[in-house]
Design a protein around this motif. Sequence first.
Motif, PDB file in Angstrom:
ATOM      1  N   VAL A   1      16.038  22.538  33.284  1.00  0.00           N
ATOM      2  CA  VAL A   1      17.243  21.628  33.720  1.00  0.00           C
ATOM      3  C   VAL A   1      17.098  20.941  34.855  1.00  0.00           C
ATOM      4  CG1 VAL A   1      18.573  23.752  32.654  1.00  0.00           C
ATOM      5  CG2 VAL A   1      17.666  23.869  35.127  1.00  0.00           C
ATOM      6  N   LYS A   2      17.886  20.135  35.089  1.00  0.00           N
ATOM      7  CA  LYS A   2      17.751  19.016  36.159  1.00  0.00           C
ATOM      8  C   LYS A   2      18.867  19.321  37.243  1.00  0.00           C
ATOM      9  CE  LYS A   2      15.389  15.673  33.423  1.00  0.00           C
ATOM     10  NZ  LYS A   2      15.202  16.774  32.312  1.00  0.00           N
ATOM     11  N   THR A   3      19.104  20.414  37.517  1.00  0.00           N
ATOM     12  CA  THR A   3      20.337  20.993  38.247  1.00  0.00           C
ATOM     13  C   THR A   3      20.057  20.485  39.812  1.00  0.00           C
ATOM     14  OG1 THR A   3      20.425  22.947  37.342  1.00  0.00           O
ATOM     15  CG2 THR A   3      21.520  22.752  39.474  1.00  0.00           C
ATOM     16  N   TYR A   4      18.491  20.310  40.142  1.00  0.00           N
ATOM     17  CA  TYR A   4      18.346  19.941  41.497  1.00  0.00           C
ATOM     18  C   TYR A   4      17.507  18.515  41.498  1.00  0.00           C
ATOM     19  CZ  TYR A   4      19.758  24.806  42.319  1.00  0.00           C
ATOM     20  OH  TYR A   4      20.410  25.827  42.320  1.00  0.00           O
ATOM     21  N   PHE A   5      17.533  17.836  40.321  1.00  0.00           N
ATOM     22  CA  PHE A   5      16.791  16.511  40.145  1.00  0.00           C
ATOM     23  C   PHE A   5      17.620  15.486  40.960  1.00  0.00           C
ATOM     24  CE2 PHE A   5      15.680  12.664  38.019  1.00  0.00           C
ATOM     25  CZ  PHE A   5      14.405  12.798  37.773  1.00  0.00           C
ATOM     26  N   PRO A   6      16.851  14.625  41.458  1.00  0.00           N
ATOM     27  CA  PRO A   6      15.476  14.488  41.833  1.00  0.00           C
ATOM     28  C   PRO A   6      15.030  15.102  43.212  1.00  0.00           C
ATOM     29  CG  PRO A   6      16.220  12.197  42.366  1.00  0.00           C
ATOM     30  CD  PRO A   6      17.411  13.396  41.974  1.00  0.00           C
ATOM     31  N   ALA A   7      13.932  15.533  43.761  1.00  0.00           N
ATOM     32  CA  ALA A   7      13.557  15.791  45.032  1.00  0.00           C
ATOM     33  C   ALA A   7      13.152  14.374  45.485  1.00  0.00           C
ATOM     34  CB  ALA A   7      12.182  16.450  44.835  1.00  0.00           C
ATOM     35  N   ILE A   8      13.701  14.473  47.060  1.00  0.00           N
ATOM     36  CA  ILE A   8      13.443  13.038  47.641  1.00  0.00           C
ATOM     37  C   ILE A   8      11.967  12.807  48.009  1.00  0.00           C
ATOM     38  CG2 ILE A   8      15.633  13.071  48.504  1.00  0.00           C
ATOM     39  CD1 ILE A   8      14.589  13.787  51.276  1.00  0.00           C
ATOM     40  N   ALA A   9      11.091  13.757  47.868  1.00  0.00           N
ATOM     41  CA  ALA A   9       9.699  13.554  48.591  1.00  0.00           C
ATOM     42  C   ALA A   9       8.889  13.008  47.370  1.00  0.00           C
ATOM     43  CB  ALA A   9       9.147  14.795  49.102  1.00  0.00           C
ATOM     44  N   GLN A  10       8.866  11.595  47.061  1.00  0.00           N
ATOM     45  CA  GLN A  10       8.243  11.252  45.920  1.00  0.00           C
ATOM     46  C   GLN A  10       8.265   9.569  46.267  1.00  0.00           C
ATOM     47  OE1 GLN A  10      10.428  10.697  42.154  1.00  0.00           O
ATOM     48  NE2 GLN A  10      11.756  12.182  42.840  1.00  0.00           N
ATOM     49  N   ASN A  11       7.314   8.979  45.397  1.00  0.00           N
ATOM     50  CA  ASN A  11       7.189   7.450  45.457  1.00  0.00           C
ATOM     51  C   ASN A  11       6.459   7.140  44.385  1.00  0.00           C
ATOM     52  OD1 ASN A  11       4.481   8.002  45.821  1.00  0.00           O
ATOM     53  ND2 ASN A  11       4.382   7.284  48.128  1.00  0.00           N
ATOM     54  N   PHE A  12       6.361   5.673  43.862  1.00  0.00           N
ATOM     55  CA  PHE A  12       6.016   5.087  42.712  1.00  0.00           C
ATOM     56  C   PHE A  12       4.045   5.557  42.661  1.00  0.00           C
ATOM     57  CE2 PHE A  12       9.612   2.404  43.153  1.00  0.00           C
ATOM     58  CZ  PHE A  12      10.325   2.965  42.070  1.00  0.00           C
TER      59      PHE A  12
END
Length: 342
Positions: free
Chosen positions: A92-103
Amino acid sequence: MRKTLYIIGLSIIAFSCTSQKSSKKKAYWPKTATIQPKTATKTQAQDKPKPQITNDHGVEFFTTNISDPTKNDNTVSYGSIVSAKPAGYKVVKTYFPAIAQNFRQRYLILHYTALPDDKSITVLTQQAVSAHYLVNNTGDNEIYQLVDENKRSYHAGVSSWRNDKNLNDNSIGIEIVNAGYTADATGKKLFVPFSDDQVKKVAALAKDIVTRYQIPATNVLAHSDIAPTRKQDPGPFFPWKKLYDEYQIGMWYDEASKQSYYDLATSTDFTTKYNDPTFISSTQTALQKFGYGLDVSGQWDDATKKTIEAFQYHFRPQNYDGIMDAETWAILQALNQKYPIK
């Protein structure tokens, strides 16, 4: 009789005191805690609703950035969201997306095919090399996409830039149909120019890619930059300065800074110190500092000459003889000043 009454009186007093003590203790006993059902603790993420995931015919997309672009972070998905499907469980994507990400796409690498249009298509789609995009030379408005941007295309090969190696892992490759070069009787490489239509296509495509993936100027490179000992593409006729001036793509030096370093070089006996191992080592270190994968040997070895040649293709295309003259040296110093490693 009196003794008996005395004993009975003491017994009554003792019982009374004991009762009082018991009652006092009972009054201060803590109450038994009542177990309450747990309630969900609100997190900051729950308090602030996140943008919705778009569902199109069962395919999910997320096209809103909720992260911090100043840190080169990004939560946007430019394709469909790929998720695991574990047997017997539901992702499930209840908490999607985490902000700690990049390309993953951190570099843009430009090439030429050294083949005509039809053979370029065949080689890049049917053999063990590929690119994400192919810019043809047929005068139309089409650009061929050959590989999904989220996939690795096999365009860079053994490569490095600054602290990164094997740039297939984190780059997008653009191939441009061009005949490459032939060598004259002296061994000088004679390159073929690019058409204006191709340059416009490449510029528009590159602008789109670097904008979406926030690719910094220092990471828009030639194949010859990331593999200088074995590659020459896209060669000295590719108009890097035009892309910089007109489209704000890639790197270029500041003329005033370059002139200042040039004046410094020519005010000393530049040619006398040219073969000094200390000067050679400092020049190799400057090339290495800028980004090239070069060992410091203190000699004008073959790898160093080819690296200087690759540098000249990109930043000093009027003369690409692989010799570190005063102008090439000045340009290198100006670029290192403008684009330091952070």
